[in-house]
Design a protein around this motif. Sequence first.
Motif, PDB file in Angstrom:
ATOM      1  N   GLU A 146      -4.503  -4.434  -7.246  1.00  0.00           N
ATOM      2  CA  GLU A 146      -4.674  -2.991  -7.400  1.00  0.00           C
ATOM      3  C   GLU A 146      -3.502  -2.228  -6.779  1.00  0.00           C
ATOM      4  O   GLU A 146      -2.921  -1.339  -7.397  1.00  0.00           O
ATOM      5  CB  GLU A 146      -5.982  -2.537  -6.761  1.00  0.00           C
ATOM      6  CG  GLU A 146      -6.244  -1.058  -6.926  1.00  0.00           C
ATOM      7  CD  GLU A 146      -7.538  -0.617  -6.262  1.00  0.00           C
ATOM      8  OE1 GLU A 146      -7.749   0.602  -6.196  1.00  0.00           O
ATOM      9  OE2 GLU A 146      -8.317  -1.472  -5.816  1.00  0.00           O
ATOM     10  N   ALA A 147      -3.145  -2.592  -5.564  1.00  0.00           N
ATOM     11  CA  ALA A 147      -2.034  -1.915  -4.878  1.00  0.00           C
ATOM     12  C   ALA A 147      -0.717  -2.184  -5.607  1.00  0.00           C
ATOM     13  O   ALA A 147       0.111  -1.276  -5.763  1.00  0.00           O
ATOM     14  CB  ALA A 147      -1.945  -2.373  -3.431  1.00  0.00           C
TER      15      ALA A 147
ATOM     16  N   GLY B 109      -0.341  -2.787  -8.766  1.00  0.00           N
ATOM     17  CA  GLY B 109      -0.376  -2.017 -10.002  1.00  0.00           C
ATOM     18  C   GLY B 109      -0.018  -0.556  -9.774  1.00  0.00           C
ATOM     19  O   GLY B 109       0.722   0.044 -10.554  1.00  0.00           O
ATOM     20  N   LYS B 110      -0.552   0.022  -8.689  1.00  0.00           N
ATOM     21  CA  LYS B 110      -0.228   1.416  -8.365  1.00  0.00           C
ATOM     22  C   LYS B 110       1.252   1.566  -8.036  1.00  0.00           C
ATOM     23  O   LYS B 110       1.906   2.490  -8.507  1.00  0.00           O
ATOM     24  CB  LYS B 110      -1.070   1.891  -7.179  1.00  0.00           C
ATOM     25  CG  LYS B 110      -2.516   2.129  -7.517  1.00  0.00           C
ATOM     26  CD  LYS B 110      -3.288   2.606  -6.301  1.00  0.00           C
ATOM     27  CE  LYS B 110      -4.754   2.790  -6.619  1.00  0.00           C
ATOM     28  NZ  LYS B 110      -5.537   3.221  -5.451  1.00  0.00           N
ATOM     29  N   LEU B 111       1.770   0.638  -7.227  1.00  0.00           N
ATOM     30  CA  LEU B 111       3.176   0.693  -6.857  1.00  0.00           C
ATOM     31  C   LEU B 111       4.073   0.516  -8.079  1.00  0.00           C
ATOM     32  O   LEU B 111       5.066   1.209  -8.243  1.00  0.00           O
ATOM     33  CB  LEU B 111       3.491  -0.367  -5.805  1.00  0.00           C
ATOM     34  CG  LEU B 111       4.912  -0.386  -5.271  1.00  0.00           C
ATOM     35  CD1 LEU B 111       5.319   0.976  -4.715  1.00  0.00           C
ATOM     36  CD2 LEU B 111       5.066  -1.462  -4.217  1.00  0.00           C
ATOM     37  N   ARG B 112       3.692  -0.397  -8.958  1.00  0.00           N
ATOM     38  CA  ARG B 112       4.466  -0.606 -10.188  1.00  0.00           C
ATOM     39  C   ARG B 112       4.479   0.667 -11.035  1.00  0.00           C
ATOM     40  O   ARG B 112       5.513   1.072 -11.550  1.00  0.00           O
ATOM     41  CB  ARG B 112       3.883  -1.761 -10.993  1.00  0.00           C
ATOM     42  CG  ARG B 112       4.694  -2.080 -12.228  1.00  0.00           C
ATOM     43  CD  ARG B 112       4.068  -3.200 -13.064  1.00  0.00           C
ATOM     44  NE  ARG B 112       4.974  -3.680 -14.066  1.00  0.00           N
ATOM     45  CZ  ARG B 112       5.387  -2.986 -15.126  1.00  0.00           C
ATOM     46  NH1 ARG B 112       4.963  -1.759 -15.327  1.00  0.00           N
ATOM     47  NH2 ARG B 112       6.232  -3.513 -15.991  1.00  0.00           N
ATOM     48  N   GLY B 113       3.319   1.313 -11.157  1.00  0.00           N
ATOM     49  CA  GLY B 113       3.242   2.562 -11.922  1.00  0.00           C
ATOM     50  C   GLY B 113       4.141   3.646 -11.347  1.00  0.00           C
ATOM     51  O   GLY B 113       4.813   4.369 -12.083  1.00  0.00           O
ATOM     52  N   ILE B 114       4.159   3.741 -10.011  1.00  0.00           N
ATOM     53  CA  ILE B 114       5.005   4.735  -9.352  1.00  0.00           C
ATOM     54  C   ILE B 114       6.477   4.427  -9.609  1.00  0.00           C
ATOM     55  O   ILE B 114       7.262   5.315  -9.941  1.00  0.00           O
ATOM     56  CB  ILE B 114       4.710   4.770  -7.842  1.00  0.00           C
ATOM     57  CG1 ILE B 114       3.312   5.349  -7.603  1.00  0.00           C
ATOM     58  CG2 ILE B 114       5.773   5.573  -7.089  1.00  0.00           C
ATOM     59  CD1 ILE B 114       2.808   5.172  -6.182  1.00  0.00           C
TER      60      ILE B 114
END
Length: 70
Positions: free
Chosen positions: A31-32, A34-39
């Motif tokens: 989850e973390a 994925g969020k970092l990748r999106g950012i």
Amino acid sequence: MYATSNPDLVNELRYALDVMEEYSHLGLDNEAAGKLRGILVRRINEAESALSCRPAAPVRFPVEDTKVLA
């Protein structure tokens, strides 16, 4: 966030993304990661857009002569 046209920024962001993906999310859970990748992907796109924009040409505005009353 940052409106910059620094060409090195795109390379640095891509490098960070590559390192994160190559080394199994650097110990982050899915989850973390994925969020970092999106950012990172969003910031890469923003930085590339800033690089592709051409600066606007200067425009002259007519200035009225005003009299200063003392």
